[in-house]
Design an enzyme around this catalytic site. Structure first.
Site, PDB file in Angstrom:
ATOM      1  N   ARG A  12       0.967  -1.271   0.133  1.00 50.05           N
ATOM      2  CA  ARG A  12       0.193   0.074  -0.186  1.00 50.05           C
ATOM      3  C   ARG A  12       0.584   1.439  -0.223  1.00 50.05           C
ATOM      4  O   ARG A  12       1.899   0.927   0.645  1.00 50.05           O
ATOM      5  CB  ARG A  12      -0.632   0.078   1.290  1.00 50.05           C
ATOM      6  N   HIS A  17      -1.855   1.187  -9.286  1.00 47.21           N
ATOM      7  CA  HIS A  17      -2.779  -0.392  -9.246  1.00 47.21           C
ATOM      8  C   HIS A  17      -3.402  -0.551  -9.554  1.00 47.21           C
ATOM      9  O   HIS A  17      -4.777  -1.112  -9.702  1.00 47.21           O
ATOM     10  CB  HIS A  17      -3.440   0.585  -7.645  1.00 47.21           C
TER      11      HIS A  17
HETATM   12  P1  NDP Z   1      -1.840 -12.123   4.469  1.00 46.02           P
HETATM   13  O1  NDP Z   1      -2.566 -11.368   5.618  1.00 46.02           O
HETATM   14  O2  NDP Z   1      -2.270 -13.608   3.953  1.00 46.02           O
HETATM   15  O3  NDP Z   1      -0.165 -11.488   4.916  1.00 46.02           O
HETATM   16  C1  NDP Z   1       0.350 -10.890   5.415  1.00 46.02           C
HETATM   17  C2  NDP Z   1       1.489 -11.061   5.578  1.00 46.02           C
HETATM   18  O4  NDP Z   1       2.342 -10.420   6.442  1.00 46.02           O
HETATM   19  C3  NDP Z   1       1.795 -11.693   6.917  1.00 46.02           C
HETATM   20  O5  NDP Z   1       2.532 -13.214   6.819  1.00 46.02           O
HETATM   21  C4  NDP Z   1       2.303 -11.355   8.422  1.00 46.02           C
HETATM   22  O6  NDP Z   1       2.937 -12.068   9.153  1.00 46.02           O
HETATM   23  C5  NDP Z   1       2.626 -10.525   7.790  1.00 46.02           C
HETATM   24  N1  NDP Z   1       3.144  -8.686   8.406  1.00 46.02           N
HETATM   25  C6  NDP Z   1       1.928  -8.158   9.068  1.00 46.02           C
HETATM   26  N2  NDP Z   1       2.182  -7.506   9.284  1.00 46.02           N
HETATM   27  C7  NDP Z   1       3.720  -7.895   9.697  1.00 46.02           C
HETATM   28  C8  NDP Z   1       4.720  -7.343  10.738  1.00 46.02           C
HETATM   29  N3  NDP Z   1       4.753  -5.778  11.412  1.00 46.02           N
HETATM   30  N4  NDP Z   1       5.584  -7.759  11.021  1.00 46.02           N
HETATM   31  C9  NDP Z   1       5.845  -8.757  10.368  1.00 46.02           C
HETATM   32  N5  NDP Z   1       5.410  -9.141   9.105  1.00 46.02           N
HETATM   33  C10 NDP Z   1       4.222  -8.864   8.949  1.00 46.02           C
HETATM   34  O7  NDP Z   1      -1.806 -10.412   3.081  1.00 46.02           O
HETATM   35  P2  NDP Z   1      -1.814 -11.339   1.561  1.00 46.02           P
HETATM   36  O8  NDP Z   1      -0.833 -11.769   1.094  1.00 46.02           O
HETATM   37  O9  NDP Z   1      -3.764 -11.495   1.232  1.00 46.02           O
HETATM   38  O10 NDP Z   1      -1.669  -9.261   0.814  1.00 46.02           O
HETATM   39  C11 NDP Z   1      -0.662  -8.341   1.190  1.00 46.02           C
HETATM   40  C12 NDP Z   1      -0.686  -7.304   0.930  1.00 46.02           C
HETATM   41  O11 NDP Z   1      -0.718  -6.513  -1.007  1.00 46.02           O
HETATM   42  C13 NDP Z   1      -2.332  -6.811   0.967  1.00 46.02           C
HETATM   43  O12 NDP Z   1      -2.580  -5.903   2.566  1.00 46.02           O
HETATM   44  C14 NDP Z   1      -2.547  -5.586   0.636  1.00 46.02           C
HETATM   45  O13 NDP Z   1      -2.249  -4.796   1.189  1.00 46.02           O
HETATM   46  C15 NDP Z   1      -1.648  -5.780  -0.705  1.00 46.02           C
HETATM   47  N6  NDP Z   1      -1.922  -6.523  -1.848  1.00 46.02           N
HETATM   48  C16 NDP Z   1      -1.653  -4.944  -3.458  1.00 46.02           C
HETATM   49  C17 NDP Z   1      -2.545  -5.091  -4.316  1.00 46.02           C
HETATM   50  C18 NDP Z   1      -2.183  -4.640  -5.679  1.00 46.02           C
HETATM   51  O14 NDP Z   1      -3.062  -4.614  -6.566  1.00 46.02           O
HETATM   52  N7  NDP Z   1      -1.341  -3.688  -5.292  1.00 46.02           N
HETATM   53  C19 NDP Z   1      -3.706  -6.706  -4.245  1.00 46.02           C
HETATM   54  C20 NDP Z   1      -4.294  -7.582  -3.340  1.00 46.02           C
HETATM   55  C21 NDP Z   1      -3.439  -7.339  -2.062  1.00 46.02           C
HETATM   56  P3  NDP Z   1       2.240 -13.454   9.422  1.00 46.02           P
HETATM   57  O15 NDP Z   1       2.272 -14.676   8.609  1.00 46.02           O
HETATM   58  O16 NDP Z   1       3.432 -13.802  10.996  1.00 46.02           O
HETATM   59  O17 NDP Z   1       0.880 -12.818  10.137  1.00 46.02           O
END
Ligand code: NDP
Length: 308
Positions: A223, A271
């Site tokens: 984001r 995006h």
């Molecule tokens: P998930 O919720 O499946 O995965 C999030 C990952 O981030 C997890 O591995 C989590 O760790 C890790 N994480 C979150 N907070 C922290 C932190 N503070 N420190 C370390 N690791 C952290 O999300 P998705 O993979 O489905 O999507 C990720 C993001 O991609 C979305 O939230 C969105 O922002 C972005 N996106 C962008 C798009 C675009 O077109 N540009 C389209 C779709 C999504 P843990 O596994 O340990 O919980």
């Protein structure tokens, strides 16, 4: 009992057709045609109405039409309403394609060749093996994991970083703040696939990006608000970073006068890295409705405390 859709109206028509085919018993409405608000049990939205649980007093589930929920004000949604993000194969496929293309573009020097073409310059660079290029993905969720599983097949040296411990075959997995520096130090192409939360907002700053090896590049597909924009410009200008591919910015659309547009080290896409595909998204929402009605946990229900 009504299912309400509040997002892009053109895509809403596709959702309506798919619901009519696959769940004909469930009345489907497209905002602002809410019908009787008391009948609305389920809402799928990009941006929910203000105070959704007051507007829709019998709301049982709020679905995000996208993979993230950062556009929701979670504090305004009553605690008894589960919030569910979109988990569906279309989003994953799009992101895998985008990031694979971005990594190959950087690794195979397409930035350099595009600039050389402008100068009518025929000059070859050594072809480096994928194994000599270290890719690191911030976030090992649905998207980060899928991206790494594909990149691994090209032979890239792959690593990922997440909050909790993960194990992914062929990927060096790092977890937690204490492992971040080591992860960054071994990363030539950093891909951000984190959700936007209070913990990750403005995380891509000079301190973090400065820990990448000199000459590293950034692929930003999380984001816009993850990134401190002035820090990126500074690091590109002083040569610490080589390239940045940005799919997300703050604000969106990026204003015409923004320096990112004309920076030689930056490539912008609007995006589009991936998008929810109605055909597969409707299937996953209907599956979650069946789970909800059977009292089972829904796939993609977020933890409000963590914010993702
Ligand atoms: P998930 O919720 O499946 O995965 C999030 C990952 O981030 C997890 O591995 C989590 O760790 C890790 N994480 C979150 N907070 C922290 C932190 N503070 N420190 C370390 N690791 C952290 O999300 P998705 O993979 O489905 O999507 C990720 C993001 O991609 C979305 O939230 C969105 O922002 C972005 N996106 C962008 C798009 C675009 O077109 N540009 C389209 C779709 C999504 P843990 O596994 O340990 O919980």
């Amino acid at each position: 009992m009504t299912f309400l859709y509040k997002a892009d109206p053109a895509r809403g028509k596709v959702w309506a057709r798919l619901f009519a085919e696959r769940a004909p018993h469930l009345p489907f409405k497209i905002w602002p045609d809410v019908g009787d608000p008391e009948q609305v049990r389920y809402l799928v939205a990009w941006q929910p109405p203000d105070d959704p649980t007051r507007t829709l007093p019998n709301l049982e589930v709020l679905f995000s039409v996208g993979a993230g929920v950062d556009q929701f004000d979670l504090s305004g949604i009553a605690a008894h309403v589960p919030v569910v993000r979109m988990i569906e194969p279309g989003i994953v496929e799009g992101m895998v394609e985008y990031v694979t293309h971005a990594v190959l573009t950087i690794h195979r020097d397409f930035f350099v060749y595009a600039a050389q073409q402008q100068q009518v310059c025929w000059r070859d660079l050594p072809v480096r093996s994928a194994s000599s290029c270290r890719v690191g993905v911030l976030g090992l969720g649905m998207l980060g994991t899928a991206v790494l599983e594909r990149l691994r097949l090209f032979g890239y040296a792959c690593a990922g970083w997440s909050r909790s411990e993960h194990r992914i075959e062929g990927v060096e997995c790092y977890a937690g703040d204490s492992a971040l520096d080591a992860f960054l130090a071994r990363t030539d192409i950093l891909v951000c696939l984190l959700p936007l939360t209070p913990a990750t907002r403005q995380m891509l700053d000079a301190r973090l990006l400065g820990k990448l090896p000199r000459g590293a590049s950034l692929v930003q597909t999380g984001r816009g608000a993850h990134l401190v924009q002035d820090d990126l410009l500074q690091l590109l200008d002083d040569g610490h970073l080589r390239y940045a591919l940005l799919d997300v910015t703050t604000p969106e659309p990026l204003p015409r006068e923004h320096p990112f547009w004309r920076h030689p080290g930056i490539r912008i896409t609007p995006h589009i890295a991936s998008a929810t595909r109605p055909e597969t998204a409707v299937e996953s929402v209907l599956d979650n409705l069946r789970r909800h009605q059977a009292g089972l946990p829904m796939i993609g229900q977020i933890d409000r405390h963590r914010g993702y």
